[in-house]
Design a protein around this motif. Sequence first.
Motif, PDB file in Angstrom:
ATOM      1  N   GLU A   8       0.823  -1.421   0.007  1.00  0.00           N
ATOM      2  CA  GLU A   8      -0.074  -0.061   0.019  1.00  0.00           C
ATOM      3  C   GLU A   8       0.782   1.196   0.025  1.00  0.00           C
ATOM      4  OE1 GLU A   8      -3.668   1.721  -0.685  1.00  0.00           O
ATOM      5  OE2 GLU A   8      -3.366  -0.483  -0.148  1.00  0.00           O
ATOM      6  N   PRO A  48      -1.056   0.623  -6.905  1.00  0.00           N
ATOM      7  CA  PRO A  48      -2.353   0.426  -6.402  1.00  0.00           C
ATOM      8  C   PRO A  48      -3.247   1.529  -6.959  1.00  0.00           C
ATOM      9  CG  PRO A  48      -0.675  -0.212  -4.834  1.00  0.00           C
ATOM     10  CD  PRO A  48       0.012   0.644  -6.056  1.00  0.00           C
ATOM     11  N   ARG A  61      -8.071  -1.013  -6.467  1.00  0.00           N
ATOM     12  CA  ARG A  61      -6.859  -2.307  -6.737  1.00  0.00           C
ATOM     13  C   ARG A  61      -7.778  -3.204  -7.834  1.00  0.00           C
ATOM     14  NH1 ARG A  61      -2.259  -3.665  -3.720  1.00  0.00           N
ATOM     15  NH2 ARG A  61      -1.586  -2.373  -2.398  1.00  0.00           N
TER      16      ARG A  61
END
Length: 464
Positions: free
Chosen positions: A182, A220, A224
């Motif tokens: 992330e 991302p 996603r």
Amino acid sequence: MSKASAPKQLKVNLFEMACVSHIVHGMWTAPDNNRHRFGEMAFWLEQARLAEDAGFDAIFLADVIGVYDRFNGLDPALRLGVQIPNLDPLSLVPAMAAVTTRLGFAATFSTTYEPPFAFARRMSTLDLLTEGRVGWNIVTSYLPNAARNFGLADEIEHDERYERAEEYLEVLYKLWEQSWDEDALVIDREKDVFTHPDRVHYINHKGRHHQVEGPHLVQPTRQRTPVLFQATGSKRGLEFAARHAEAVFIGGRTREEIRHNIAQTREQAALNGRDPNDLKFYVMAGLIAGNTEVEAQEKLSRYRARYSVEAAHVHAQAEIDLRNFDRSLTIGEALKQSGRPFGNMGRRFGPDQTVGSALDQIASFEQGRFFVAGTPSQIADAVEDWLDEDGIDGINLRQYHTFETARDFGELIAPELRKRGRLPERNTPLETFRHRLFGFDRLPTSHPAHQASLTVHAQTASFS
């Protein structure tokens, strides 16, 4: 009214395909119908603006990668424009997204013939550029001509296509959900670091059908993984949908069948460790609206007058031309006379149905129980019944006339549904497609996309 007692709201997509004749065949010849303009950029910009203003959640783009040539060869499909010529749906999304801010886009793409790595990149690019407004309709492609277009002698057997799809999804999940951490994207000008190297991973997938090293080439996105749609009626297809899909197109001839199919799919989802409430169920619906009943019926008659029975045979890949048989015969008897098996026609008709009733059904183009022609109030009554009694969550709105169908929904039907609390207000904030449908941006942790785990070793990664 409390949130607990608030009426169930309708999820609604405008059903589209980048061709002149999608489902309601022959209507492209009607005055003021714009279907012949599907190859113009301006057509899609106008359709997108209209859909967003009307309050649709998304434009849902169907697709095929072959031709309907089983019924009297290629000639009638070309002559009548039955899904040929046909444009790439993924290529249309950026143009429509550029002139909208809230509208979602669900595009059809097959898992059978093209590599997953390239598709993962294209979808992530679309999701990034649209700020999370894309979905994917997962199909395995059933046309024999599609298989021959990709170097095969004939179509792959039905259940085998779904086995391939399982691995295809596994690769995509690894790329979309696992390849990038992330916090991988740093964008630190002072340290001259754009992406943190230790937070992006190879996937090293080695399977029966695909070998993909990775890493994914796109950072991302807000979602996603795009919103996952699937349409199926087979046992194997429903098993696949219960495992992967978030929005399922469900079938059934009666309310009882539909409720049973929904319950069965939710039960199967639970067996896969998913929350059964994380699924939405859609049907294709036809809504023809008029300010009065007379106006609606006149519009229906006008549409029916243009409908092509021959094109309907082409689209159904019918084994026989029903127009050539005595109306009193059953379809089973007509097939027996012609020496043809009961195959594609079984998707729509029973063997004991008469030829005459089948022809009447085709000519009516009502196509099942999710159809109503009437005033906005009558249509809203029917929609509420479908939501509350059949248990569906949404519809793909079948187009009869472009742009009349979408305009009628926005000007006549949507205001009545909003008045009853069945549609959200149009001034909803920018949100992802998944958030609009479910209230969150990312796939829930119970989804199989999260079942794989990365094991990182010296700049390489493998899944265990």
